[in-house]
Design a protein around this motif. Structure first.
Motif, PDB file in Angstrom:
ATOM      1  N   ALA A 163     -12.106 -15.650  68.022  1.00 36.30           N
ATOM      2  CA  ALA A 163     -12.103 -14.537  68.493  1.00 36.30           C
ATOM      3  C   ALA A 163     -13.168 -14.685  69.663  1.00 36.30           C
ATOM      4  O   ALA A 163     -14.029 -15.368  69.919  1.00 36.30           O
ATOM      5  CB  ALA A 163     -12.436 -13.539  67.679  1.00 36.30           C
TER       6      ALA A 163
ATOM      7  N   ALA B  72     -20.185  -8.401  67.850  1.00 33.67           N
ATOM      8  CA  ALA B  72     -18.788  -7.847  68.038  1.00 33.67           C
ATOM      9  C   ALA B  72     -17.780  -9.034  67.482  1.00 33.67           C
ATOM     10  O   ALA B  72     -16.746  -8.800  66.904  1.00 33.67           O
ATOM     11  CB  ALA B  72     -18.402  -7.605  69.455  1.00 33.67           C
ATOM     12  N   VAL B  73     -18.119 -10.295  68.086  1.00 32.89           N
ATOM     13  CA  VAL B  73     -17.299 -11.247  67.489  1.00 32.89           C
ATOM     14  C   VAL B  73     -17.354 -11.486  66.012  1.00 32.89           C
ATOM     15  O   VAL B  73     -16.255 -11.833  65.241  1.00 32.89           O
ATOM     16  CB  VAL B  73     -17.813 -12.641  68.233  1.00 32.89           C
TER      17      VAL B  73
ATOM     18  N   VAL C  57      -5.616  -7.954  65.558  1.00 32.26           N
ATOM     19  CA  VAL C  57      -6.958  -7.570  65.721  1.00 32.26           C
ATOM     20  C   VAL C  57      -7.530  -7.446  66.913  1.00 32.26           C
ATOM     21  O   VAL C  57      -7.666  -8.845  67.401  1.00 32.26           O
ATOM     22  CB  VAL C  57      -7.910  -8.239  64.621  1.00 32.26           C
ATOM     23  N   PRO C  58      -8.231  -6.568  67.808  1.00 29.66           N
ATOM     24  CA  PRO C  58      -8.556  -6.753  69.138  1.00 29.66           C
ATOM     25  C   PRO C  58      -9.684  -7.729  69.221  1.00 29.66           C
ATOM     26  O   PRO C  58     -10.535  -7.822  68.307  1.00 29.66           O
ATOM     27  CB  PRO C  58      -8.988  -5.412  69.319  1.00 29.66           C
ATOM     28  N   GLY C  59      -9.442  -8.687  70.374  1.00 32.01           N
ATOM     29  CA  GLY C  59     -10.461  -9.947  70.237  1.00 32.01           C
ATOM     30  C   GLY C  59      -9.992 -10.940  69.824  1.00 32.01           C
ATOM     31  O   GLY C  59     -10.591 -12.232  70.040  1.00 32.01           O
ATOM     32  N   VAL C  60      -9.178 -11.239  68.920  1.00 29.94           N
ATOM     33  CA  VAL C  60      -8.603 -12.416  68.216  1.00 29.94           C
ATOM     34  C   VAL C  60      -7.741 -13.029  69.240  1.00 29.94           C
ATOM     35  O   VAL C  60      -6.841 -12.612  69.741  1.00 29.94           O
ATOM     36  CB  VAL C  60      -7.795 -12.010  66.984  1.00 29.94           C
TER      37      VAL C  60
ATOM     38  N   THR D 160     -15.232  -8.805  64.303  1.00 30.03           N
ATOM     39  CA  THR D 160     -13.687  -9.075  64.727  1.00 30.03           C
ATOM     40  C   THR D 160     -13.142 -10.272  63.662  1.00 30.03           C
ATOM     41  O   THR D 160     -12.007 -10.221  63.370  1.00 30.03           O
ATOM     42  CB  THR D 160     -13.603  -9.504  66.026  1.00 30.03           C
TER      43      THR D 160
ATOM     44  N   ARG E 262     -13.001  -8.942  60.203  1.00 29.56           N
ATOM     45  CA  ARG E 262     -11.644  -7.835  59.859  1.00 29.56           C
ATOM     46  C   ARG E 262     -10.650  -8.916  59.989  1.00 29.56           C
ATOM     47  O   ARG E 262      -9.569  -8.578  59.176  1.00 29.56           O
ATOM     48  CB  ARG E 262     -11.746  -6.937  61.005  1.00 29.56           C
ATOM     49  N   ALA E 263     -10.424  -9.724  60.975  1.00 26.58           N
ATOM     50  CA  ALA E 263      -9.355 -10.802  60.981  1.00 26.58           C
ATOM     51  C   ALA E 263      -8.718 -11.538  59.607  1.00 26.58           C
ATOM     52  O   ALA E 263      -7.706 -11.643  59.038  1.00 26.58           O
ATOM     53  CB  ALA E 263      -8.976 -11.524  62.150  1.00 26.58           C
TER      54      ALA E 263
ATOM     55  N   GLY F 286     -15.644 -11.909  72.413  1.00 23.99           N
ATOM     56  CA  GLY F 286     -16.162 -10.641  72.358  1.00 23.99           C
ATOM     57  C   GLY F 286     -17.446 -10.490  73.405  1.00 23.99           C
ATOM     58  O   GLY F 286     -17.824 -11.479  73.679  1.00 23.99           O
TER      59      GLY F 286
END
Length: 419
Positions: free
Chosen positions: A391, A398-399, A358-361, A402, A405-406, A393
């Motif tokens: 994460a 956003a964090v 996941v982007p940001g992790v 993320t 989602r993760a 961001g």
């Protein structure tokens, strides 16, 4: 001549956390002398110069280890990473002439009743409270304080043993469970004050922590963290740094911090203060600790967001130097725990590769091995935490997205325990 050493009294429980601390000491020009109940595998031998495995609740054994270290090395400082050793660090520092809070201040930071007693002249800073050791004391105190209320150990940490009392029907079960739990044979953290509880006013609002330092009587705040907890046991499940509170409310949090640190007389140490902010924007103390914050807040989140590793400042302060605080705008960082949802035996954790994708992790860590027993509160307050995701961001929103989602990508498999 070899580098001076900083004595570490125990370590954080994960390699991600204690590795950050050891590396910070190295970057600040120090080796590490470890005194610990258990010694993590894979310690870097070039940095960790000596290891003494002792029962750190045995003060004579700790003193002997300190004497052995001081006989072979120049000791520049002493630190710990959890509540249980805060008083012992102050004892060691007093013996060796090193920076640390006084033993009295450390004791007040370890005991929630003494902590609140130190603040009785600042009733606006604390909830109404009473010390409880017997059933009659609890019923009287709750009658005075009213419902809802909170009952917890005076020397607990890590959200262990927190009961929200909504009414009279909650009293007996909560009291009996905490009397059972707050015994040295269950957890050595309660050595010296078994069965000592505190009941206090239930505070409404959002939970936050303040990460900072005190040096030479000067307060240095590195930032404020937003916290998310679970019900009904108030387990900490997520953190985001820095806080999204409005500036006017952050000013209230900073004022509370100044009052608390001054009243307790904390100095020459790192601190982690937890508070509740009401819907009206006022802040009251939950507790303050004379050590770093856990849950990767000070091992990783502050540094990921600001670019200034918090652990390096811990070493600076422990060795008598000023912390270096970040300047300018940074990023946001956060952690969300991977939790079990049932009792049993951990069979495995799936989906870590997906979480890391996941982007940001930045990190995904598993803290418990397959085959470990898992029990949820109130039976156990720690084993249900299986791991965590960290994460970064450009906004708090956003964090949080993320992290959700993760963690949603991870499946914790728990099978029923045999017998």
């Amino acid at each position: 001549m070899s580098k001076p050493v900083v004595i570490f009294l125990n370590t954080r429980r994960t390699h991600l956390e204690h590795g950050a601390a050891i590396e910070a000491a190295h970057r600040q020009g120090h080796g590490v002398a470890l005194i610990a109940d258990s010694v993590p595998a894979g310690l870097p031998e070039r940095i960790v110069r000596t290891v003494h495995k002792v029962d750190t609740f045995d003060l004579a054994a700790v003193d002997a280890a300190v004497d052995a270290i001081a006989a072979e090395h120049t000791v520049a400082g002493v630190v710990t990473w959890s509540d249980r050793d805060v008083e012992t660090v102050s004892r060691i520092a007093a013996r060796l002439g090193l920076p640390a809070p006084s033993v009295a201040a450390a004791r007040a930071a370890r005991n929630k009743f003494l902590m609140r007693q130190a603040l009785v002249d600042h009733p606006e800073a604390i909830p109404r409270f009473a010390r409880v050791t017997e059933w009659a004391e609890l019923t009287k105190a709750v009658a005075d304080i009213g419902y809802p209320a909170v009952l917890k150990p005076t020397s607990g940490s890590g959200s262990k043993g927190i009961f929200v009392l909504r009414g009279e029907d909650d009293l007996r079960a909560a009291f009996d469970e905490l009397v059972r739990y707050t015994r040295p044979e269950v957890d050595k953290a309660f050595t010296g004050n078994p069965g000592e509880l505190i009941v206090e006013e239930f505070l409404v609002g959002t939970e936050h922590s303040v990460e900072g330092f005190v040096t030479g009587g000067r307060l240095h705040i590195a930032g404020v963290t937003d916290k998310e907890t679970s019900e009904p046991f108030r387990l900490e499940v997520a953190h985001v740094f820095p806080s999204s509170l409005p500036e006017s409310t952050l000013a209230e949090v900073r004022r509370l911090t100044e009052v608390v640190i001054g009243a307790l007389g904390l100095d020459d140490c790192t601190f982690h203060l937890e508070c509740m902010v009401s819907p009206a924007g006022t802040a009251k103390l939950v507790e303050v600790a004379a050590r770093v914050g856990g849950d990767f807040i000070t091992s990783h989140l502050v540094g990921l967001a600001t670019g200034v590793p918090f652990a390096e400042n811990v070493i600076r302060v422990a060795t008598g130097r000023e912390p270096v605080l970040p300047a300018g705008d940074g990023l946001y960082s956060g952690v969300r725990k991977i939790m079990a949802d049932r009792d049993g035996v951990l069979a495995g954790v799936d989906g870590l590769a997906e979480a890391l994708g996941v982007p940001g992790v930045r990190h995904a860590i598993v803290e418990r091995a397959a085959g470990a027993k898992v029990a949820l509160p109130p039976a156990d307050y720690m084993s249900g935490t299986i791991g965590a995701v960290l994460a970064v961001g450009d906004s708090a929103e956003a964090v949080r997205a993320t992290l959700l989602r993760a963690v949603d990508a991870v499946t914790v498999r728990v099978t029923p325990a045999e017998g």
